[in-house]
Design a protein around this motif. Structure first.
Motif, short mmCIF file in Angstrom:
data_model
loop_
_atom_site.label_atom_id
_atom_site.label_comp_id
_atom_site.label_asym_id
_atom_site.label_seq_id
_atom_site.Cartn_x
_atom_site.Cartn_y
_atom_site.Cartn_z
N GLY A 116 6.69 3.87 -41.72
CA GLY A 116 6.50 2.64 -42.43
C GLY A 116 5.68 3.11 -43.60
N GLY A 117 4.98 4.07 -43.24
CA GLY A 117 3.96 4.63 -44.49
C GLY A 117 4.83 5.37 -45.51
N LEU A 118 5.86 5.90 -45.15
CA LEU A 118 6.87 6.61 -46.00
C LEU A 118 7.71 5.62 -47.02
CD1 LEU A 118 8.14 9.08 -47.09
CD2 LEU A 118 9.97 8.93 -45.22
N PHE A 119 7.98 4.58 -46.44
CA PHE A 119 9.00 3.43 -47.03
C PHE A 119 7.89 2.68 -48.04
CE2 PHE A 119 12.13 3.59 -43.62
CZ PHE A 119 13.27 4.45 -44.61
N ILE A 120 6.48 2.38 -47.58
CA ILE A 120 5.59 1.82 -48.54
C ILE A 120 5.10 2.75 -49.81
CG2 ILE A 120 3.18 0.94 -48.54
CD1 ILE A 120 3.76 -0.15 -45.63
N LEU A 121 4.97 3.96 -49.24
CA LEU A 121 4.66 4.91 -50.55
C LEU A 121 5.74 5.02 -51.12
CD1 LEU A 121 2.59 7.40 -50.97
CD2 LEU A 121 4.22 8.64 -50.01
N LEU A 122 7.38 4.83 -50.98
CA LEU A 122 8.18 4.82 -51.80
C LEU A 122 8.55 3.67 -52.64
CD1 LEU A 122 10.44 7.11 -49.70
CD2 LEU A 122 9.30 8.05 -51.85
N GLY A 123 7.92 2.52 -51.98
CA GLY A 123 8.20 1.05 -52.33
C GLY A 123 9.78 0.82 -51.92
N LEU A 124 10.08 1.17 -50.91
CA LEU A 124 11.64 0.97 -50.53
C LEU A 124 11.57 0.27 -49.24
CD1 LEU A 124 14.50 2.08 -51.02
CD2 LEU A 124 14.10 3.99 -49.55
N PHE A 125 12.33 -0.97 -49.23
CA PHE A 125 12.35 -1.95 -47.98
C PHE A 125 11.18 -2.31 -47.84
CE2 PHE A 125 15.79 1.34 -47.12
CZ PHE A 125 16.81 0.67 -47.62
N THR A 126 10.08 -2.43 -48.72
CA THR A 126 8.70 -2.65 -48.67
C THR A 126 8.36 -3.86 -47.80
OG1 THR A 126 8.32 -1.59 -50.63
CG2 THR A 126 6.59 -3.00 -49.82
N ARG A 127 9.23 -5.03 -48.16
CA ARG A 127 8.90 -6.29 -47.39
C ARG A 127 9.44 -6.26 -45.95
NH1 ARG A 127 9.82 -9.43 -52.69
NH2 ARG A 127 7.90 -10.37 -52.82
N LEU A 128 10.67 -5.63 -45.72
CA LEU A 128 11.05 -5.53 -44.29
C LEU A 128 10.04 -4.66 -43.52
CD1 LEU A 128 13.59 -6.20 -42.57
CD2 LEU A 128 14.55 -4.05 -43.46
N VAL A 129 9.66 -3.62 -44.06
CA VAL A 129 8.94 -2.72 -43.40
C VAL A 129 7.45 -3.17 -42.69
CG1 VAL A 129 7.66 -0.37 -43.40
CG2 VAL A 129 9.92 -0.40 -44.42
N CYS A 130 7.17 -4.11 -43.72
CA CYS A 130 5.81 -4.70 -43.41
C CYS A 130 5.69 -5.34 -42.12
CB CYS A 130 5.24 -5.56 -44.55
SG CYS A 130 4.56 -4.49 -46.09
N ILE A 131 7.02 -6.08 -41.90
CA ILE A 131 7.00 -6.92 -40.81
C ILE A 131 6.54 -5.99 -39.21
CG2 ILE A 131 8.45 -7.94 -39.10
CD1 ILE A 131 9.86 -9.08 -41.95
N PRO A 132 7.23 -4.79 -38.94
CA PRO A 132 6.72 -4.00 -37.72
C PRO A 132 5.54 -3.53 -37.95
CG PRO A 132 8.65 -3.00 -39.20
CD PRO A 132 8.56 -4.38 -39.77
N MET A 133 5.06 -3.19 -39.14
CA MET A 133 3.62 -2.62 -39.28
C MET A 133 2.50 -3.67 -38.82
SD MET A 133 3.83 0.39 -40.43
CE MET A 133 2.53 1.00 -41.23
N ILE A 134 2.75 -5.20 -39.21
CA ILE A 134 2.17 -6.29 -38.61
C ILE A 134 2.09 -6.67 -37.38
CG2 ILE A 134 1.91 -8.61 -38.91
CD1 ILE A 134 2.65 -8.50 -41.92
N ILE A 135 3.40 -6.12 -36.91
CA ILE A 135 3.40 -6.25 -35.41
C ILE A 135 2.73 -5.37 -34.58
CG2 ILE A 135 5.10 -6.13 -33.19
CD1 ILE A 135 7.25 -7.61 -35.22
N ASN A 136 2.71 -4.06 -35.28
CA ASN A 136 1.92 -3.04 -34.87
C ASN A 136 0.48 -3.19 -34.64
OD1 ASN A 136 2.46 -0.34 -33.63
ND2 ASN A 136 1.88 0.51 -35.46
N MET A 137 -0.20 -3.72 -35.85
CA MET A 137 -1.57 -4.28 -35.87
C MET A 137 -1.85 -5.43 -34.83
SD MET A 137 -2.78 -2.00 -37.96
CE MET A 137 -1.93 -0.95 -37.20
N VAL A 138 -0.91 -6.33 -35.05
CA VAL A 138 -0.94 -7.36 -34.03
C VAL A 138 -1.25 -6.97 -32.72
CG1 VAL A 138 -0.07 -9.71 -33.07
CG2 VAL A 138 -0.42 -9.09 -35.35
N VAL A 139 -0.45 -6.03 -32.06
CA VAL A 139 -0.56 -5.46 -30.70
C VAL A 139 -1.94 -4.61 -30.74
CG1 VAL A 139 0.18 -3.78 -29.39
CG2 VAL A 139 1.95 -5.37 -30.42
N ALA A 140 -2.16 -3.87 -31.71
CA ALA A 140 -3.66 -3.12 -31.72
C ALA A 140 -4.73 -4.21 -31.43
CB ALA A 140 -3.79 -2.39 -32.94
N VAL A 141 -4.77 -5.01 -32.32
CA VAL A 141 -5.99 -6.19 -32.22
C VAL A 141 -5.92 -6.79 -30.72
CG1 VAL A 141 -6.87 -8.20 -33.05
CG2 VAL A 141 -6.30 -6.40 -34.58
N THR A 142 -4.71 -7.20 -30.35
CA THR A 142 -4.68 -7.96 -28.99
C THR A 142 -4.81 -7.04 -27.82
OG1 THR A 142 -3.02 -9.20 -30.04
CG2 THR A 142 -3.25 -9.44 -27.72
#
Length: 153
Positions: free
Chosen positions: A75-101
């Motif tokens: 996710g970090g690599l793809f965001i850094l490159l700006g590749l599949f950015t919107r798609l990659v943000c979905i699992p990253m958000i899920i990762n954060m929701v799990v961490a918070v929860t």
């Protein structure tokens, strides 16, 4: 004098508008690098990261630790490159929701604690990238142009 100030303000606003691509680029480069770096560290020490999942009582700790670590790295690599950015943000958000929860919320007592939690701020940045996209200076924009897809900006 009033017209002079209005002209200068107008020029400044025009310059800021023309430079609006710099903001998303700066956020992507720094934020993407941050997640790439944390993901690499977790992948390189997967046994230790798995033990943290065991301590947090997360089910299937080996699988979920690897999934989380690789999500951060890729996710970090793809965001850094700006590749599949919107798609990659979905699992990253899920990762954060799990961490918070499952992890962070045990230490949070009220709304102020939630608002100040790093994972909540990270989630908001991922959400912004999901909605706003990676910006003009990204591989997503180059791919869209190559495919003939018109983008904003």
């Amino acid at each position: 004098m009033r017209q002079f100030i209005a002209d200068k303000a107008s020029r400044l606003l025009e310059w800021l508008h023309a430079s609006r691509w710099v903001g998303p680029l700066a956020v992507r480069l720094v934020f993407g690098y941050f997640w790439l770096e944390t993901g690499i560290a977790k992948v390189q020490n997967l046994d230790g990261f798995t033990q943290r999942f065991v301590g947090w009582h997360i089910p299937h700790p080996a699988f979920n630790a690897a999934l989380s670590a690789w999500t951060e790295l890729l996710g970090g690599l793809f965001i850094l490159l700006g590749l599949f950015t919107r798609l990659v943000c979905i699992p990253m958000i899920i990762n954060m929701v799990v961490a918070v929860t499952l992890v962070v919320s045990a230490n949070l007592m009220g709304l102020d604690d939630y608002v100040e939690a790093d994972e909540v701020v990270y989630s908001l940045i991922f959400f912004w990238l999901l909605i706003a996209g990676p910006g003009k200076a990204s591989l997503d924009t180059l791919v869209a142009r190559w495919l003939g897809i018109r983008t904003q900006g």
